[in-house]
Design an enzyme around this catalytic site. Sequence first.
Site, PDB file in Angstrom:
ATOM      1  N   HIS A 203       3.921 -32.754 -25.882  1.00 38.40           N
ATOM      2  CA  HIS A 203       3.251 -31.853 -26.799  1.00 38.40           C
ATOM      3  C   HIS A 203       2.471 -32.648 -27.848  1.00 38.40           C
ATOM      4  O   HIS A 203       2.896 -33.733 -28.254  1.00 38.40           O
ATOM      5  CB  HIS A 203       4.275 -31.011 -27.568  1.00 38.40           C
ATOM      6  CG  HIS A 203       4.960 -29.971 -26.752  1.00 38.40           C
ATOM      7  ND1 HIS A 203       4.448 -28.716 -26.565  1.00 38.40           N
ATOM      8  CD2 HIS A 203       6.139 -29.998 -26.079  1.00 38.40           C
ATOM      9  CE1 HIS A 203       5.279 -28.010 -25.815  1.00 38.40           C
ATOM     10  NE2 HIS A 203       6.315 -28.764 -25.498  1.00 38.40           N
TER      11      HIS A 203
ATOM     12  N   HIS B 296      13.745 -28.839 -32.881  1.00 36.70           N
ATOM     13  CA  HIS B 296      13.171 -29.683 -33.926  1.00 36.70           C
ATOM     14  C   HIS B 296      13.571 -29.218 -35.315  1.00 36.70           C
ATOM     15  O   HIS B 296      14.014 -28.085 -35.534  1.00 36.70           O
ATOM     16  CB  HIS B 296      11.643 -29.722 -33.806  1.00 36.70           C
ATOM     17  CG  HIS B 296      10.972 -28.393 -34.022  1.00 36.70           C
ATOM     18  ND1 HIS B 296      11.033 -27.367 -33.122  1.00 36.70           N
ATOM     19  CD2 HIS B 296      10.199 -27.932 -35.038  1.00 36.70           C
ATOM     20  CE1 HIS B 296      10.357 -26.320 -33.551  1.00 36.70           C
ATOM     21  NE2 HIS B 296       9.833 -26.633 -34.722  1.00 36.70           N
TER      22      HIS B 296
ATOM     23  N   GLU C 189       7.994 -22.462 -42.880  1.00 43.99           N
ATOM     24  CA  GLU C 189       7.181 -21.777 -41.885  1.00 43.99           C
ATOM     25  C   GLU C 189       7.403 -20.264 -41.985  1.00 43.99           C
ATOM     26  O   GLU C 189       8.518 -19.788 -41.780  1.00 43.99           O
ATOM     27  CB  GLU C 189       7.550 -22.249 -40.470  1.00 43.99           C
ATOM     28  CG  GLU C 189       7.370 -23.739 -40.249  1.00 43.99           C
ATOM     29  CD  GLU C 189       7.845 -24.177 -38.871  1.00 43.99           C
ATOM     30  OE1 GLU C 189       8.419 -23.319 -38.138  1.00 43.99           O
ATOM     31  OE2 GLU C 189       7.659 -25.339 -38.510  1.00 43.99           O
TER      32      GLU C 189
ATOM     33  N   TYR D 233       4.745 -12.714 -28.415  1.00 40.38           N
ATOM     34  CA  TYR D 233       4.931 -14.155 -28.653  1.00 40.38           C
ATOM     35  C   TYR D 233       6.364 -14.494 -28.290  1.00 40.38           C
ATOM     36  O   TYR D 233       7.305 -13.943 -28.863  1.00 40.38           O
ATOM     37  CB  TYR D 233       4.644 -14.511 -30.106  1.00 40.38           C
ATOM     38  CG  TYR D 233       4.711 -16.002 -30.373  1.00 40.38           C
ATOM     39  CD1 TYR D 233       3.633 -16.814 -30.048  1.00 40.38           C
ATOM     40  CD2 TYR D 233       5.846 -16.589 -30.904  1.00 40.38           C
ATOM     41  CE1 TYR D 233       3.693 -18.188 -30.258  1.00 40.38           C
ATOM     42  CE2 TYR D 233       5.911 -17.958 -31.122  1.00 40.38           C
ATOM     43  CZ  TYR D 233       4.830 -18.752 -30.796  1.00 40.38           C
ATOM     44  OH  TYR D 233       4.886 -20.112 -31.000  1.00 40.38           O
TER      45      TYR D 233
ATOM     46  N   HIS E 197      15.544 -25.422 -35.263  1.00 39.98           N
ATOM     47  CA  HIS E 197      15.227 -24.250 -34.469  1.00 39.98           C
ATOM     48  C   HIS E 197      14.768 -24.651 -33.073  1.00 39.98           C
ATOM     49  O   HIS E 197      14.362 -25.785 -32.836  1.00 39.98           O
ATOM     50  CB  HIS E 197      14.206 -23.327 -35.147  1.00 39.98           C
ATOM     51  CG  HIS E 197      13.077 -23.997 -35.855  1.00 39.98           C
ATOM     52  ND1 HIS E 197      13.217 -24.689 -37.040  1.00 39.98           N
ATOM     53  CD2 HIS E 197      11.757 -24.071 -35.568  1.00 39.98           C
ATOM     54  CE1 HIS E 197      12.065 -25.153 -37.448  1.00 39.98           C
ATOM     55  NE2 HIS E 197      11.147 -24.802 -36.563  1.00 39.98           N
TER      56      HIS E 197
END
Length: 488
Positions: free
Chosen positions: A327, A370, A376, A385, A406
């Site tokens: 990623h 992570h 956020e 989503y 999370h």
Amino acid sequence: MGSIGKLSNPKEYQKIFHWAETQKDGEIPSFPTRRNDPYEYQAGFGNAFVSEAVPGTIPQGQNNPRKVRFGLYAEQITATAFVAPRQTNKKAWLYRARPAVAHQGFTNLPDNPDTEATFLPLNPRVHISPTQLAWHPFEIPSTEQVDFVSGLKTVAGSGDPTLREGLATHVYAANTSMSQKAFVNSDGEMLIVPQQGAIDIQTEFGPLFVQPGEIFVIPRGIRFRVQLPDGPSRGYILEIWGSFYELPELGPLGANGLANVRDFLAPVAKYEILQGSWEIVYKLGGKFFACTQNHSPFDVVAWHGNYVPYKYDLTKFVNVGSISVDHIDPSIFCVLTAKSRDLTAPLADFLIFSPRWDVASHTYRPPYYHRNAASELMGLIYGEYGGRSDAFKPGSISFECGMVPHGVAYEEFKAASEAPPPEIRISEASVAFMFESSRAFTITDYAWNSEKRHEHEPAMWDDLVDNFSMHKDEVEELLAKKANGLRI
């Protein structure tokens, strides 16, 4: 989809993979805005714009002549220190029928108990927690008339606007257009993200039509009015203090990609000469004040400058990503950013997760487990989503504070780890976004006590298997070889 070149239903734009589809491979004349947008615009980000509703109005060679044509008044808005470096200096000159100073004095308005501006934990009306929180969509009022201003509700934030340092996140839910009324945020810039229903915004610089799938930025101190052409509207707001939104640097990407400069649209001058009583509502230090005047605040015949409101269509965002393995960091999804006093971390980022290809090989594709330094706060404009840990509907909110871990449930981890994924298009017919900040957020009473609030269910991670222990014999054999100096 039929004739995509003639899209008129706003929701048709929610089905496209990218704005490029509307151009039909050059078979039709290209167009810069959605077909149902009634206004003309000027293109560019941070430009020194010039706009005249009546040609020949703006004085040439000077800003403040002894007499302006048609007896207009010259008025300057200065948004930075007078001595700010040229590349950061923000200002605009307006030529109007009556200057903004022509009003009848200020009065205090009652405090809105659902808005907040001071986010230090010393404030008993805010709360802090490491728990991953979420909110189902907030209801749009139906039993009373609520406009954009009275429909503001604060969710979370950091800092205080009187210190010119920090930010606040809000939602708005309105069912009534503002009439003979304008709003001024004297605290900071607001990035507005409609989620349901278009908003028709009149500003001193001209009108803008903003629909779900587009965003709108109104700079500090500029008066505007919100009307609801589609009926009730709901959306999200990211307000920043002591900073300005700008485009992120592109670094090794080079000159193009992400949100491109020419896709940002600023209004053209359109004046309104109306008599009658007008109410101008000011937000200052999180408090609300009002003044009245007997003429429209939108009587600007011409203007020039680089301190202007603007909008952007999120379907024009040019996604970038890995075309080999692993990623890329989520900074590649950044549309706009705002600097903080810390030169290495932004005050705020606005990121979107929109339709794109996912092609990385030999790579675990879902969001990896992570922890990071950012707060956020995430929302969903339309579609679905799958990156959240529970049901996430358009209008919902999800919040994770800095350094809280999370990631997905074991079932998703197992499926993604066992089978090589195909090259796929993801987030089709969907746009989610994130308000991200280096600051720690506290949660307001309004959000904390809301019946819409719920917590991410930690039981979803109970099934995470200790796969390592299943290889106990193999590991002990390898360690024994190492201890005996044997090659492994």
